[in-house]
Design a protein around this motif. Structure first.
Motif: not given
Length: 123
Positions: A1-13
């Protein structure tokens, strides 16, 4: 079983793209990450050492997107997935790479590629 960690909207150039002007001028890329991992050890210990340090991860992801220009977003997305899988606690990752200013001669809101990669184990 795994959980989910989300990181959304990381802006890069970055300076990725097939066209010379994309390489020269660069553009914004936006990264969404989801990591599959077991968060129970961190929940029990309340210790950052028992989970993914997402601040450090985001810095590594930004470096992966912002350095070493390539032609295709497929290569950039794979590069980001590889960074996420460096942490042995991450069982899988889903990476969405957005290229909202892609050179398309039409009105559109986004170009996005989503890939899912799992940790490979040796036989």
């Amino acid at each position: 079983m795994t959980d989910e960690l989300s990181i959304v909207g990381v802006e890069c150039y970055g300076h990725h793209g097939v066209f010379e002007f994309e390489r020269r001028e660069g553009q914004i890329f936006v990264v969404d990450l989801t990591l599959g991992l077991d968060t129970r050890p961190a929940a029990a210990s309340d210790d950052l050492a028992d989970t993914v340090d997402y601040g450090t991860l985001v810095a590594a992801v930004k470096a992966a997107v912002e350095n070493d220009p390539v032609d295709l977003i497929e290569k950039v997305a794979q590069r980001v997935a590889d960074v996420c899988l460096l942490d042995p606690r991450v069982e899988w990752t889903r990476v969405t790479l957005h290229k909202p200013d892609a050179p398309i001669d039409a009105t559109f809101s986004d170009v996005a590629l989503t890939i899912t990669r799992k940790r490979t184990t040796s036989p």
